[in-house]
Design a protein around this motif. Sequence first.
Motif, PDB file in Angstrom:
ATOM      1  N   LYS A 197      31.925  17.165  53.150  1.00  7.51           N
ATOM      2  CA  LYS A 197      32.460  17.842  54.324  1.00  7.51           C
ATOM      3  C   LYS A 197      31.952  19.269  54.467  1.00  7.51           C
ATOM      4  O   LYS A 197      32.069  19.866  55.540  1.00  7.51           O
ATOM      5  CB  LYS A 197      33.990  17.847  54.261  1.00  7.51           C
ATOM      6  N   ALA A 198      31.417  19.813  53.380  1.00  5.83           N
ATOM      7  CA  ALA A 198      30.969  21.202  53.409  1.00  5.83           C
ATOM      8  C   ALA A 198      29.875  21.411  52.377  1.00  5.83           C
ATOM      9  O   ALA A 198      29.714  20.627  51.443  1.00  5.83           O
ATOM     10  CB  ALA A 198      32.140  22.143  53.131  1.00  5.83           C
ATOM     11  N   SER A 199      29.123  22.473  52.563  1.00  9.48           N
ATOM     12  CA  SER A 199      28.148  22.911  51.566  1.00  9.48           C
ATOM     13  C   SER A 199      28.247  24.421  51.439  1.00  9.48           C
ATOM     14  O   SER A 199      28.609  25.114  52.397  1.00  9.48           O
ATOM     15  CB  SER A 199      26.726  22.500  51.964  1.00  9.48           C
ATOM     16  N   VAL A 200      27.950  24.933  50.260  1.00 11.76           N
ATOM     17  CA  VAL A 200      28.014  26.368  50.022  1.00 11.76           C
ATOM     18  C   VAL A 200      26.692  26.996  50.452  1.00 11.76           C
ATOM     19  O   VAL A 200      25.624  26.619  49.974  1.00 11.76           O
ATOM     20  CB  VAL A 200      28.288  26.671  48.540  1.00 11.76           C
ATOM     21  N   ILE A 201      26.765  27.953  51.378  1.00  9.08           N
ATOM     22  CA  ILE A 201      25.576  28.692  51.795  1.00  9.08           C
ATOM     23  C   ILE A 201      25.280  29.799  50.797  1.00  9.08           C
ATOM     24  O   ILE A 201      24.153  29.970  50.332  1.00  9.08           O
ATOM     25  CB  ILE A 201      25.783  29.334  53.190  1.00  9.08           C
ATOM     26  N   ALA A 202      26.319  30.576  50.484  1.00  8.91           N
ATOM     27  CA  ALA A 202      26.138  31.717  49.584  1.00  8.91           C
ATOM     28  C   ALA A 202      27.501  32.207  49.114  1.00  8.91           C
ATOM     29  O   ALA A 202      28.528  31.969  49.762  1.00  8.91           O
ATOM     30  CB  ALA A 202      25.401  32.849  50.291  1.00  8.91           C
ATOM     31  N   GLU A 203      27.494  32.884  47.984  1.00 12.39           N
ATOM     32  CA  GLU A 203      28.684  33.566  47.480  1.00 12.39           C
ATOM     33  C   GLU A 203      28.308  35.034  47.298  1.00 12.39           C
ATOM     34  O   GLU A 203      27.476  35.358  46.459  1.00 12.39           O
ATOM     35  CB  GLU A 203      29.139  32.955  46.158  1.00 12.39           C
ATOM     36  N   HIS A 204      28.889  35.883  48.122  1.00 11.63           N
ATOM     37  CA  HIS A 204      28.546  37.302  48.101  1.00 11.63           C
ATOM     38  C   HIS A 204      29.647  38.100  47.414  1.00 11.63           C
ATOM     39  O   HIS A 204      30.758  38.221  47.941  1.00 11.63           O
ATOM     40  CB  HIS A 204      28.359  37.832  49.531  1.00 11.63           C
ATOM     41  N   SER A 205      29.349  38.642  46.240  1.00  7.01           N
ATOM     42  CA  SER A 205      30.266  39.584  45.613  1.00  7.01           C
ATOM     43  C   SER A 205      30.187  40.899  46.368  1.00  7.01           C
ATOM     44  O   SER A 205      29.105  41.355  46.732  1.00  7.01           O
ATOM     45  CB  SER A 205      29.883  39.801  44.144  1.00  7.01           C
ATOM     46  N   THR A 206      31.338  41.501  46.608  1.00  5.50           N
ATOM     47  CA  THR A 206      31.361  42.746  47.371  1.00  5.50           C
ATOM     48  C   THR A 206      32.589  43.546  46.983  1.00  5.50           C
ATOM     49  O   THR A 206      33.453  43.056  46.250  1.00  5.50           O
ATOM     50  CB  THR A 206      31.372  42.448  48.887  1.00  5.50           C
ATOM     51  N   ASP A 207      32.650  44.776  47.444  1.00  9.47           N
ATOM     52  CA  ASP A 207      33.840  45.592  47.213  1.00  9.47           C
ATOM     53  C   ASP A 207      34.915  45.194  48.214  1.00  9.47           C
ATOM     54  O   ASP A 207      34.682  45.224  49.423  1.00  9.47           O
ATOM     55  CB  ASP A 207      33.518  47.077  47.391  1.00  9.47           C
ATOM     56  N   LEU A 208      36.062  44.830  47.692  1.00  6.33           N
ATOM     57  CA  LEU A 208      37.198  44.551  48.571  1.00  6.33           C
ATOM     58  C   LEU A 208      37.789  45.864  49.069  1.00  6.33           C
ATOM     59  O   LEU A 208      37.949  46.082  50.269  1.00  6.33           O
ATOM     60  CB  LEU A 208      38.249  43.744  47.825  1.00  6.33           C
ATOM     61  N   TYR A 209      38.114  46.734  48.124  1.00  2.26           N
ATOM     62  CA  TYR A 209      38.600  48.076  48.435  1.00  2.26           C
ATOM     63  C   TYR A 209      37.694  49.096  47.749  1.00  2.26           C
ATOM     64  O   TYR A 209      37.053  48.790  46.743  1.00  2.26           O
ATOM     65  CB  TYR A 209      40.016  48.304  47.907  1.00  2.26           C
ATOM     66  N   GLY A 210      37.720  50.313  48.242  1.00  2.00           N
ATOM     67  CA  GLY A 210      36.956  51.384  47.602  1.00  2.00           C
ATOM     68  C   GLY A 210      37.644  51.969  46.391  1.00  2.00           C
ATOM     69  O   GLY A 210      37.067  52.786  45.676  1.00  2.00           O
ATOM     70  N   VAL A 211      38.907  51.570  46.154  1.00  2.00           N
ATOM     71  CA  VAL A 211      39.665  52.015  44.990  1.00  2.00           C
ATOM     72  C   VAL A 211      40.269  50.794  44.306  1.00  2.00           C
ATOM     73  O   VAL A 211      40.336  49.714  44.889  1.00  2.00           O
ATOM     74  CB  VAL A 211      40.794  52.989  45.386  1.00  2.00           C
ATOM     75  N   ASN A 212      40.712  50.994  43.069  1.00  2.00           N
ATOM     76  CA  ASN A 212      41.277  49.876  42.317  1.00  2.00           C
ATOM     77  C   ASN A 212      42.383  50.396  41.394  1.00  2.00           C
ATOM     78  O   ASN A 212      42.127  50.753  40.246  1.00  2.00           O
ATOM     79  CB  ASN A 212      40.186  49.175  41.512  1.00  2.00           C
ATOM     80  N   PHE A 213      43.598  50.398  41.903  1.00  2.00           N
ATOM     81  CA  PHE A 213      44.719  50.862  41.093  1.00  2.00           C
ATOM     82  C   PHE A 213      45.253  49.770  40.170  1.00  2.00           C
ATOM     83  O   PHE A 213      46.226  49.983  39.457  1.00  2.00           O
ATOM     84  CB  PHE A 213      45.832  51.409  41.995  1.00  2.00           C
ATOM     85  N   PHE A 214      44.611  48.598  40.187  1.00  2.00           N
ATOM     86  CA  PHE A 214      44.906  47.593  39.170  1.00  2.00           C
ATOM     87  C   PHE A 214      44.268  47.980  37.839  1.00  2.00           C
ATOM     88  O   PHE A 214      44.717  47.562  36.777  1.00  2.00           O
ATOM     89  CB  PHE A 214      44.348  46.220  39.577  1.00  2.00           C
ATOM     90  N   ALA A 215      43.185  48.738  37.920  1.00  2.00           N
ATOM     91  CA  ALA A 215      42.369  49.055  36.750  1.00  2.00           C
ATOM     92  C   ALA A 215      42.688  50.450  36.213  1.00  2.00           C
ATOM     93  O   ALA A 215      43.413  51.230  36.831  1.00  2.00           O
ATOM     94  CB  ALA A 215      40.887  48.961  37.111  1.00  2.00           C
ATOM     95  N   GLY A 216      42.092  50.757  35.055  1.00  2.00           N
ATOM     96  CA  GLY A 216      42.322  52.051  34.435  1.00  2.00           C
ATOM     97  C   GLY A 216      41.721  53.200  35.215  1.00  2.00           C
ATOM     98  O   GLY A 216      42.241  54.314  35.192  1.00  2.00           O
ATOM     99  N   ASP A 217      40.622  52.956  35.908  1.00  2.00           N
ATOM    100  CA  ASP A 217      39.956  53.993  36.692  1.00  2.00           C
ATOM    101  C   ASP A 217      40.054  53.626  38.175  1.00  2.00           C
ATOM    102  O   ASP A 217      39.253  52.833  38.673  1.00  2.00           O
ATOM    103  CB  ASP A 217      38.483  54.122  36.275  1.00  2.00           C
ATOM    104  N   PRO A 218      41.020  54.196  38.896  1.00  2.38           N
ATOM    105  CA  PRO A 218      41.218  53.802  40.292  1.00  2.38           C
ATOM    106  C   PRO A 218      40.087  54.195  41.224  1.00  2.38           C
ATOM    107  O   PRO A 218      40.008  53.693  42.344  1.00  2.38           O
ATOM    108  CB  PRO A 218      42.516  54.525  40.679  1.00  2.38           C
TER     109      PRO A 218
END
Length: 232
Positions: A197-218
């Motif tokens: 029913k589908a095929s994968v064209i591409a998987e693009h890793s990208t920045d979701l947010y410009g900061v990351n308060f989940f991590a040690g260095d936001p």
Amino acid sequence: MSLDLEKAKVAWNLIYNDLLVSDTKEGLLECYDRHAFRYDQYIKDIGYNMPAKTAKLLMEYGSLGPESEVLDVGAGTGILGKELHNLGYTGKIDGLDGSSGMLKVAESRKLYRNLVQQFLTADCALDIGDVMYDAIASVGVFSALQVGASVAKSLFNHVKTGGVVIISYRVIETTTSDSEFNAELKDTIKSLCDKGKASVIAEHSTDLYGVNFFAGDPSKPCPGMCLCLRKT
């Protein structure tokens, strides 16, 4: 683009400690309605990159033109529509979202042909009639906190053969629920591909947010993924 970390922290806390806290449909929609008219400022403050990236991929892989029709699933305040418009897209775009407050903001942009209010649940049918789109995108909607992975199957019922479906989501795993969601989404997509029913064209890793308060260095960006698929 450099971000003000103090403003970013305030916006982050409002999103993750006020907006996305309810475990009921009614509670989640009430939160989105209450924050709707400030939402664009929140995501600006945290450097939300995914709508712009998704719009570029839609234009690239969807070969969109003035006669194209696009469905924005989880349209929110219509940011994807704005980004497509900024890239010169002049075709039709419809939006679907569960929050009436968010849709009011999207409507004010005057970029959408139709806006439909629907809260998406497991394996649901999209409430858009028999329209078949050239491309469908969902930005930041599929997650353990919001729309379940099984809903991805419904998107392929409303895209033309050869059409593009892009699902953009956060990949960082901070809870067991995040891990389970990411595994379920991968299994759902694999099942669609295995069934032809589908095929994968591409998987693009990208920045979701410009900061990351989940991590040690936001100050470091929060990772995301744009999964680009084609209906076969």
